[in-house]
Design a protein around this motif. Sequence first.
Motif, PDB file in Angstrom:
ATOM      1  N   ASP A 174     -48.292-128.157 118.598  1.00 17.02           N
ATOM      2  CA  ASP A 174     -47.167-127.225 118.527  1.00 17.02           C
ATOM      3  C   ASP A 174     -47.440-126.117 119.533  1.00 17.02           C
ATOM      4  OD1 ASP A 174     -45.252-125.331 117.989  1.00 17.02           O
ATOM      5  OD2 ASP A 174     -45.593-125.262 115.824  1.00 17.02           O
ATOM      6  N   CYS A 175     -46.845-126.230 120.704  1.00 15.18           N
ATOM      7  CA  CYS A 175     -47.150-125.319 121.817  1.00 15.18           C
ATOM      8  C   CYS A 175     -46.757-123.880 121.520  1.00 15.18           C
ATOM      9  CB  CYS A 175     -46.463-125.801 123.093  1.00 15.18           C
ATOM     10  SG  CYS A 175     -47.083-127.390 123.665  1.00 15.18           S
ATOM     11  N   ARG A 176     -45.658-123.683 120.804  1.00 12.23           N
ATOM     12  CA  ARG A 176     -45.243-122.317 120.470  1.00 12.23           C
ATOM     13  C   ARG A 176     -46.322-121.624 119.640  1.00 12.23           C
ATOM     14  NH1 ARG A 176     -40.495-120.040 119.869  1.00 12.23           N
ATOM     15  NH2 ARG A 176     -41.818-118.212 119.693  1.00 12.23           N
ATOM     16  N   GLU A 177     -46.867-122.343 118.672  1.00  6.66           N
ATOM     17  CA  GLU A 177     -47.828-121.737 117.756  1.00  6.66           C
ATOM     18  C   GLU A 177     -49.168-121.469 118.442  1.00  6.66           C
ATOM     19  OE1 GLU A 177     -49.471-120.054 114.389  1.00  6.66           O
ATOM     20  OE2 GLU A 177     -47.392-120.399 114.960  1.00  6.66           O
ATOM     21  N   VAL A 178     -49.693-122.453 119.171  1.00  7.65           N
ATOM     22  CA  VAL A 178     -51.005-122.239 119.798  1.00  7.65           C
ATOM     23  C   VAL A 178     -50.924-121.188 120.901  1.00  7.65           C
ATOM     24  CG1 VAL A 178     -51.812-124.558 119.216  1.00  7.65           C
ATOM     25  CG2 VAL A 178     -50.770-124.160 121.455  1.00  7.65           C
ATOM     26  N   ALA A 179     -49.810-121.161 121.632  1.00  8.68           N
ATOM     27  CA  ALA A 179     -49.645-120.144 122.675  1.00  8.68           C
ATOM     28  C   ALA A 179     -49.550-118.754 122.059  1.00  8.68           C
ATOM     29  CB  ALA A 179     -48.413-120.445 123.524  1.00  8.68           C
ATOM     30  N   ALA A 180     -48.858-118.645 120.922  1.00 12.20           N
ATOM     31  CA  ALA A 180     -48.725-117.353 120.238  1.00 12.20           C
ATOM     32  C   ALA A 180     -50.079-116.875 119.721  1.00 12.20           C
ATOM     33  CB  ALA A 180     -47.725-117.467 119.096  1.00 12.20           C
ATOM     34  N   SER A 460     -43.405-135.689 123.143  1.00 10.37           N
ATOM     35  CA  SER A 460     -43.767-136.455 121.946  1.00 10.37           C
ATOM     36  C   SER A 460     -42.507-137.070 121.357  1.00 10.37           C
ATOM     37  CB  SER A 460     -44.433-135.531 120.927  1.00 10.37           C
ATOM     38  OG  SER A 460     -43.487-134.616 120.392  1.00 10.37           O
ATOM     39  N   LYS A 461     -42.651-137.775 120.264  1.00 10.10           N
ATOM     40  CA  LYS A 461     -41.491-138.395 119.614  1.00 10.10           C
ATOM     41  C   LYS A 461     -40.509-137.349 119.100  1.00 10.10           C
ATOM     42  CE  LYS A 461     -43.894-142.607 118.139  1.00 10.10           C
ATOM     43  NZ  LYS A 461     -44.350-143.421 116.971  1.00 10.10           N
ATOM     44  N   SER A 462     -41.016-136.164 118.802  1.00 10.87           N
ATOM     45  CA  SER A 462     -40.141-135.116 118.258  1.00 10.87           C
ATOM     46  C   SER A 462     -39.600-134.173 119.338  1.00 10.87           C
ATOM     47  CB  SER A 462     -40.893-134.301 117.203  1.00 10.87           C
ATOM     48  OG  SER A 462     -42.021-133.672 117.778  1.00 10.87           O
ATOM     49  N   THR A 463     -39.955-134.406 120.601  1.00  2.00           N
ATOM     50  CA  THR A 463     -39.474-133.549 121.689  1.00  2.00           C
ATOM     51  C   THR A 463     -38.008-133.860 121.975  1.00  2.00           C
ATOM     52  OG1 THR A 463     -41.678-133.541 122.691  1.00  2.00           O
ATOM     53  CG2 THR A 463     -39.847-132.776 124.058  1.00  2.00           C
ATOM     54  N   VAL A 464     -37.162-132.856 121.893  1.00  2.00           N
ATOM     55  CA  VAL A 464     -35.724-133.022 122.130  1.00  2.00           C
ATOM     56  C   VAL A 464     -35.409-132.611 123.556  1.00  2.00           C
ATOM     57  CG1 VAL A 464     -33.400-132.315 121.420  1.00  2.00           C
ATOM     58  CG2 VAL A 464     -35.229-132.548 119.709  1.00  2.00           C
ATOM     59  N   VAL A 465     -34.750-133.535 124.313  1.00  2.00           N
ATOM     60  CA  VAL A 465     -34.386-133.258 125.708  1.00  2.00           C
ATOM     61  C   VAL A 465     -32.886-133.484 125.886  1.00  2.00           C
ATOM     62  CG1 VAL A 465     -34.810-133.834 128.125  1.00  2.00           C
ATOM     63  CG2 VAL A 465     -36.673-134.039 126.460  1.00  2.00           C
ATOM     64  N   PRO A 466     -32.112-132.486 126.308  1.00  2.00           N
ATOM     65  CA  PRO A 466     -32.532-131.096 126.462  1.00  2.00           C
ATOM     66  C   PRO A 466     -32.723-130.443 125.103  1.00  2.00           C
ATOM     67  CG  PRO A 466     -30.173-131.272 126.819  1.00  2.00           C
ATOM     68  CD  PRO A 466     -30.681-132.682 126.649  1.00  2.00           C
ATOM     69  N   TYR A 467     -33.516-129.403 125.070  1.00  2.00           N
ATOM     70  CA  TYR A 467     -33.814-128.760 123.796  1.00  2.00           C
ATOM     71  C   TYR A 467     -32.594-128.018 123.254  1.00  2.00           C
ATOM     72  CZ  TYR A 467     -34.335-124.355 126.427  1.00  2.00           C
ATOM     73  OH  TYR A 467     -34.109-123.256 127.223  1.00  2.00           O
ATOM     74  N   GLU A 468     -32.569-127.848 121.931  1.00  2.00           N
ATOM     75  CA  GLU A 468     -31.499-127.087 121.274  1.00  2.00           C
ATOM     76  C   GLU A 468     -31.982-125.656 121.069  1.00  2.00           C
ATOM     77  OE1 GLU A 468     -28.973-126.922 117.066  1.00  2.00           O
ATOM     78  OE2 GLU A 468     -30.319-128.617 117.479  1.00  2.00           O
ATOM     79  N   ILE A 469     -31.198-124.695 121.522  1.00  2.00           N
ATOM     80  CA  ILE A 469     -31.579-123.291 121.386  1.00  2.00           C
ATOM     81  C   ILE A 469     -31.436-122.847 119.930  1.00  2.00           C
ATOM     82  CG2 ILE A 469     -31.002-120.924 122.079  1.00  2.00           C
ATOM     83  CD1 ILE A 469     -30.018-122.017 124.724  1.00  2.00           C
ATOM     84  N   GLY A 472     -30.320-118.323 115.931  1.00  2.00           N
ATOM     85  CA  GLY A 472     -30.578-117.077 115.223  1.00  2.00           C
ATOM     86  C   GLY A 472     -31.723-116.265 115.791  1.00  2.00           C
ATOM     87  N   SER A 473     -32.365-116.777 116.826  1.00  2.00           N
ATOM     88  CA  SER A 473     -33.535-116.095 117.371  1.00  2.00           C
ATOM     89  C   SER A 473     -33.139-114.916 118.248  1.00  2.00           C
ATOM     90  CB  SER A 473     -34.382-117.082 118.185  1.00  2.00           C
ATOM     91  OG  SER A 473     -35.492-116.437 118.766  1.00  2.00           O
ATOM     92  N   VAL A 474     -33.987-113.863 118.248  1.00  2.00           N
ATOM     93  CA  VAL A 474     -33.742-112.694 119.079  1.00  2.00           C
ATOM     94  C   VAL A 474     -33.911-113.037 120.551  1.00  2.00           C
ATOM     95  CG1 VAL A 474     -34.496-110.342 119.598  1.00  2.00           C
ATOM     96  CG2 VAL A 474     -34.512-111.163 117.240  1.00  2.00           C
ATOM     97  N   ILE A 475     -34.896-113.892 120.851  1.00  2.00           N
ATOM     98  CA  ILE A 475     -35.121-114.303 122.230  1.00  2.00           C
ATOM     99  C   ILE A 475     -34.795-115.783 122.374  1.00  2.00           C
ATOM    100  CG2 ILE A 475     -36.912-112.565 122.559  1.00  2.00           C
ATOM    101  CD1 ILE A 475     -38.973-114.776 122.337  1.00  2.00           C
ATOM    102  N   LEU A 476     -34.640-116.241 123.620  1.00  2.00           N
ATOM    103  CA  LEU A 476     -34.300-117.633 123.853  1.00  2.00           C
ATOM    104  C   LEU A 476     -35.501-118.514 123.524  1.00  2.00           C
ATOM    105  CD1 LEU A 476     -32.255-119.094 126.760  1.00  2.00           C
ATOM    106  CD2 LEU A 476     -34.408-120.180 126.124  1.00  2.00           C
ATOM    107  N   THR A 477     -35.350-119.398 122.582  1.00  2.00           N
ATOM    108  CA  THR A 477     -36.425-120.281 122.184  1.00  2.00           C
ATOM    109  C   THR A 477     -35.851-121.554 121.571  1.00  2.00           C
ATOM    110  OG1 THR A 477     -38.463-120.405 120.871  1.00  2.00           O
ATOM    111  CG2 THR A 477     -36.610-119.263 119.883  1.00  2.00           C
ATOM    112  N   PRO A 478     -36.521-122.700 121.732  1.00  2.00           N
ATOM    113  CA  PRO A 478     -36.019-123.953 121.161  1.00  2.00           C
ATOM    114  C   PRO A 478     -36.086-123.948 119.634  1.00  2.00           C
ATOM    115  CG  PRO A 478     -37.598-124.385 122.916  1.00  2.00           C
ATOM    116  CD  PRO A 478     -37.699-122.927 122.581  1.00  2.00           C
ATOM    117  N   LYS A 479     -35.113-124.581 119.035  1.00  2.00           N
ATOM    118  CA  LYS A 479     -35.102-124.749 117.586  1.00  2.00           C
ATOM    119  C   LYS A 479     -36.214-125.722 117.196  1.00  2.00           C
ATOM    120  CE  LYS A 479     -31.906-125.854 113.811  1.00  2.00           C
ATOM    121  NZ  LYS A 479     -30.530-126.326 113.485  1.00  2.00           N
ATOM    122  N   ASN A 480     -36.933-125.398 116.144  1.00  2.00           N
ATOM    123  CA  ASN A 480     -37.995-126.256 115.594  1.00  2.00           C
ATOM    124  C   ASN A 480     -39.218-126.380 116.498  1.00  2.00           C
ATOM    125  OD1 ASN A 480     -36.348-126.831 113.328  1.00  2.00           O
ATOM    126  ND2 ASN A 480     -35.315-128.462 114.478  1.00  2.00           N
ATOM    127  N   GLY A 481     -39.403-125.443 117.424  1.00  2.00           N
ATOM    128  CA  GLY A 481     -40.631-125.407 118.198  1.00  2.00           C
ATOM    129  C   GLY A 481     -40.699-126.414 119.335  1.00  2.00           C
TER     130      GLY A 481
END
Length: 489
Positions: A174-180, A460-469, A472-481
Amino acid sequence: MEFQIQTYIIGFIAIILTIYYYITKKLNYWKNLGVPGPKPVPIFGNFTKLFLKKLTVGQVIQNIYTKWKHEAFVGVYKGHSPQLIINDLDLIKTILIKDFDTFNGRGVAVNEDIDPLTANIVNIDGHRWKFIRAKLTPIFTTGKLKHMIELMVECADHFEIYLSNQLKKSNVIDCREVAAKFTTDVIGSCAFGINMNALSNDESEFRKIGRKLFESNFYTMGKRLLREITPWLFTSLKISLMDSKISKFFINTINETIDVRKNNNIIRNDLIDLFINIKKTENNNEIQFTDSLMTAQAFVFFAAGFETSSTLISMSLYELAIEPKVQEKLRSEIIGTLKNNDGKLSYDVINKTLRKDPPVSTLIRRACRSYKIPETNTTIEKGTNVNIPVYAIHHDPSYYPSPEKFDPERFTDSAKAQRHPMTLLAFGDGPKNCIGLRFAGYQFKLGIIKILKNYRVKPSKSTVVPYEIDKGSVILTPKNGIHLVFEPL
């Protein structure tokens, strides 16, 4: 009795007509001034889909921008508050730089008594902003940043070990989590001299707070929208945006850190030391640098330092996973740079990612006095917000052909020279641009280097292309990480 009923009916009708008159009068503001723009609807103005969480604010503005791009500026309403969307790049440059003194505010309602941490450099305006910006700028000079590089490298080494241990459990990260977690430790070490243990400890208090700060739910979004649409009501109702536990945690942490520094004569040349020095000269300052004002600045550097940087790292990894040729080219550059040990890895990947996936999709500036737009008959009244459509400009095909493509050739010197400087605004521009720009750049590069020199990233199998924004997020980020496969080299 009959007379009373008629009186009530007449009174009720009068109230309805008064409300209707007030609504239609407010929503005819731009029309009466001859300013073009889409027709608003009562209550929501032109942002109905934002309120219903069907689109982000960046997407709503992009739709308006695309339809009205032939106009230099467009009149819209956020709720019943009139705003101008500025399409013309020269006018954007004038507002952000040349006439900054007129547009020096962001129009954010700050409720200091209720939310002391909101009185930070991002939100406040006027003389206090000038004072704090001048006092904080020295920490981000080249000389000061050099002192922080060793601390960043130490965090990056821990990050490298952490990734290796995580891959023993699963090759999908989970790149969002490890990067954070990485950026939380960096900002803690470099700015506050605190070991936040986000990488080594899943229960790190700072990481918990980081998640809570940017939680996306209907309740917090509703409060933010109320602050933007009717700031006077938001302020008068004394609504708190932040959990009081978070405020108390930061205030106590910063005060305890300062006490330890003073009592043990510890000097690290970081943000906390800067605060201590400002407090020493407080009697000579034009603005009182109170404990709460100081903590508010520490808080915003924590929030912005970990969230936007971690988003940038994870989004870059996503784009590189989708474009393997670009990834291989960057990896070759990294390996070559490390061999030569000259430390001159380019910023192109940062620019590519920030162009396509800017964390902040729009810039707001508020007029502190009436302003006649050059070469027009339109005057922006004092207190009116102007909206710089960052996301829309970054995705405008007339500036960036095939805007959804992650293209490494967009930021060659020759390509940049052919574009207007206002076509890349992810960090803003002018006196109120992002103060931590260079800090974020170093942090980003170290994180990317540690990953790409050791791993090839793939969808990965769960990677959505293109990603869904995430709507409800304050900044631009993909839904579900962002979950990617890390393949050891």
